[in-house]
Design a protein around this motif. Structure first.
Motif, PDB file in Angstrom:
ATOM      1  N   ASP A 114      -7.412  -6.245  -2.023  1.00 45.51           N
ATOM      2  CA  ASP A 114      -7.224  -5.593  -0.725  1.00 45.51           C
ATOM      3  C   ASP A 114      -6.110  -4.553  -0.720  1.00 45.51           C
ATOM      4  OD1 ASP A 114      -7.960  -8.763   0.656  1.00 45.51           O
ATOM      5  OD2 ASP A 114      -9.253  -7.011   0.734  1.00 45.51           O
TER       6      ASP A 114
ATOM      7  N   PRO B 150      -6.362   0.937   1.814  1.00 44.24           N
ATOM      8  CA  PRO B 150      -5.906   2.207   2.391  1.00 44.24           C
ATOM      9  C   PRO B 150      -6.064   3.380   1.429  1.00 44.24           C
ATOM     10  CG  PRO B 150      -4.297   0.466   2.762  1.00 44.24           C
ATOM     11  CD  PRO B 150      -5.270  -0.056   1.755  1.00 44.24           C
TER      12      PRO B 150
ATOM     13  N   THR C 104      -8.334  -5.371   5.989  1.00 47.72           N
ATOM     14  CA  THR C 104      -8.359  -6.567   5.147  1.00 47.72           C
ATOM     15  C   THR C 104      -9.166  -7.676   5.811  1.00 47.72           C
ATOM     16  OG1 THR C 104      -6.212  -6.023   4.162  1.00 47.72           O
ATOM     17  CG2 THR C 104      -6.935  -8.322   4.038  1.00 47.72           C
TER      18      THR C 104
ATOM     19  N   HIS D  82      -4.057  -1.348   7.895  1.00 46.65           N
ATOM     20  CA  HIS D  82      -4.430  -2.083   6.682  1.00 46.65           C
ATOM     21  C   HIS D  82      -4.784  -3.550   6.969  1.00 46.65           C
ATOM     22  CE1 HIS D  82      -3.161  -3.323   2.296  1.00 46.65           C
ATOM     23  NE2 HIS D  82      -4.440  -3.476   2.506  1.00 46.65           N
TER      24      HIS D  82
ATOM     25  N   GLY E 192     -12.557   2.333   7.085  1.00 42.95           N
ATOM     26  CA  GLY E 192     -11.200   2.854   7.275  1.00 42.95           C
ATOM     27  C   GLY E 192     -11.179   4.365   7.363  1.00 42.95           C
TER      28      GLY E 192
ATOM     29  N   PRO F  35       0.791  -1.218   0.000  1.00 42.29           N
ATOM     30  CA  PRO F  35       0.000   0.000   0.000  1.00 42.29           C
ATOM     31  C   PRO F  35       0.822   1.266   0.000  1.00 42.29           C
ATOM     32  CG  PRO F  35      -0.071  -1.082   2.154  1.00 42.29           C
ATOM     33  CD  PRO F  35       0.561  -2.030   1.198  1.00 42.29           C
TER      34      PRO F  35
ATOM     35  N   ALA G  91      -2.713   3.234   6.444  1.00 41.89           N
ATOM     36  CA  ALA G  91      -1.910   2.069   6.090  1.00 41.89           C
ATOM     37  C   ALA G  91      -1.483   1.273   7.316  1.00 41.89           C
ATOM     38  CB  ALA G  91      -0.688   2.498   5.281  1.00 41.89           C
TER      39      ALA G  91
END
Length: 435
Positions: free
Chosen positions: A415, A419, A24, A20, A155, A4, A17
């Motif tokens: 995935d 982010p 996921t 992350h 997120g 990412p 991030a």
């Protein structure tokens, strides 16, 4: 899963991030538990749970049956509400939210509430992927990436709560029933924008055919209007050996299928864009080789970007079918259903979103005039009542098997872009309502 850190830069992306792996895991849990439109009971509950863990200020449920709306207040705002998030769907609480959202600091002209939307529903399709998070419900799967869209907005919620680097209110809309159920319209009819008067609203969709990390948008039409056409041709059935004693609706249907293609080719300007496809023909029985049926039904779809073109096709198709049928001594009834309107980005908001994306991923990774799609999208209903923009975020990685198209039994959300999508959502809030 990808790297990412290679996709974007900036505070929001770097912050998101860090969690992350958690996004996921959340996305894959949703993928394993797909639900159809207005049946997203598990999904809605998981979203509410995640929002409360994030510490959002308010969670509202019951809009569009299984829809969820979360509010996050930026600065200046009492920290007590952040420490004690509310869980209410009451009109009085919503009214209080509106008052807080619209009462900005004196002299501040920025909008006080911005909406971000993610869809939650799955498709009636059997999954053929062999992964640990494969659908646990036979005949259902997340084949359009709505599991990923939901995770990206979660997120963004976590980041916005943890930083609150904006002034105003972020309105996070988790929408049910995008796949043919008009869930956006259902939420609006349940008072979505009356209770939460967003000044603008934004959404994004993953794109397997767009390179990883590229963000696409265009001012004006982004997705086509979706219309359903059903043509019922009634003749007079009889013996296949004595067709002169019948009015053959199969013959009429064949002429209509061919002639219908002349509408786009000969009744529209070459500057206009449209698709007319007859996709199904039902008549007679395969085991009755010598029986001419009395009725044939054709089903198809029309896709347009312009309301004028849409109306013209409806009129021409109706007249054409009726005229052809009459010429053979049959009748044709045309049922023309307007399912979704065109998804049309308002120009200032599309330009704004492109600018935000460019600061996130770099100008070279932004397509500012992406070719519109003939696919449909019910975010169109929100853009009919609010200015805003709909974006595509590239997730294509052919070398890693990430090239399966949407609505394919081997599709899976990538995935690696979680982010990035979350940071794009958050960046829109921070840029639209700056401190």
């Amino acid at each position: 899963m990808g790297a990412p850190h290679m996709l974007a830069s900036g505070r929001a992306f770097a912050h998101i991030a860090r969690f992350h792996p958690e996004l996921t895991a959340f996305r894959r849990d949703l993928h394993a538990h797909p639900e159809l439109g207005f049946e997203e009971v598990y999904t809605s509950a998981r979203v509410q749970e995640a929002l409360r863990l994030c510490g959002v200020d308010e969670v509202h449920t019951g809009l569009g049956k299984t829809g969820v709306v979360a509010l996050i207040h930026g600065q200046p705002h009492s920290t007590s509400s952040a420490a004690h998030p509310a869980n209410t769907g009451s009109a009085s609480s919503a009214a209080g939210s509106v008052a807080r959202a619209t009462a900005g600091a004196e002299g501040v002209s920025a909008p006080r509430m911005i909406g971000l939307r993610a869809d939650m529903d799955a498709l009636p399709l059997h999954e053929h992927n062999d992964v640990a998070w494969k659908s646990a419900s036979p005949g259902l799967m997340h084949a359009c990436g709505h599991d990923g869209h939901t995770a990206m907005l979660i997120g963004a919620a976590r980041y916005l709560v943890e930083t609150r680097q904006f002034r105003g209110t972020a309105c996070l809309i988790f929408q049910p029933g995008e796949e043919g159920f008009a869930g956006a319209r259902a939420m609006i009819e349940d008072g979505l924008f009356d209770r939460f008067p967003c000044a603008q609203v934004y959404a994004q969709h993953n794109a397997p055919d767009v390179p990883l990390g590229v963000i696409g948008i265009t001012p004006g039409p982004m997705q086509a209007a979706v219309d359903r056409v059903e043509i019922t041709i009634t003749g007079q059935g009889g013996h296949g050996a004595r067709p002169h004693q019948t009015v053959d609706p199969v013959l009429v249907a064949g002429h209509i299928i061919t002639a219908a293609q002349s509408i786009v080719a000969r009744n529209l300007s070459a500057m206009d864009q449209a698709v007319l496809s007859i996709c199904s023909m039902q008549g007679g029985h395969p085991g009755a080789m010598s029986v001419i049926p009395g009725e044939v039904t054709l089903v198809g779809t029309v896709r347009t970007y312009s309301a004028q073109v849409q109306a013209h096709i409806e009129q021409r198709l109706t007249h054409l079918c009726q005229g052809i049928a009459q010429g053979f001594g049959a009748t044709a009834n045309v049922h023309y259903e307007r399912v979704y309107p065109a998804t049309v980005n308002t120009v200032p908001e599309a330009q704004f979103a492109a600018d935000v994306a460019a600061r996130l991923v770099g100008e070279a990774q932004v397509v500012r005039h992406m070719t519109p799609s003939m696919g449909g999208e019910d975010f169109a209903f929100m853009l009919q009542v609010k200015p805003g923009a709909y974006m595509r975020i590239g997730q294509g990685q052919p070398a890693q098997g990430r090239s399966h198209p949407l609505h394919n039994s081997r599709y899976d959300f990538n995935d690696a872009i979680l982010p990035l999508g979350a940071a794009l959502h958050a960046s829109l809030i921070e840029a639209a309502m700056p401190l």
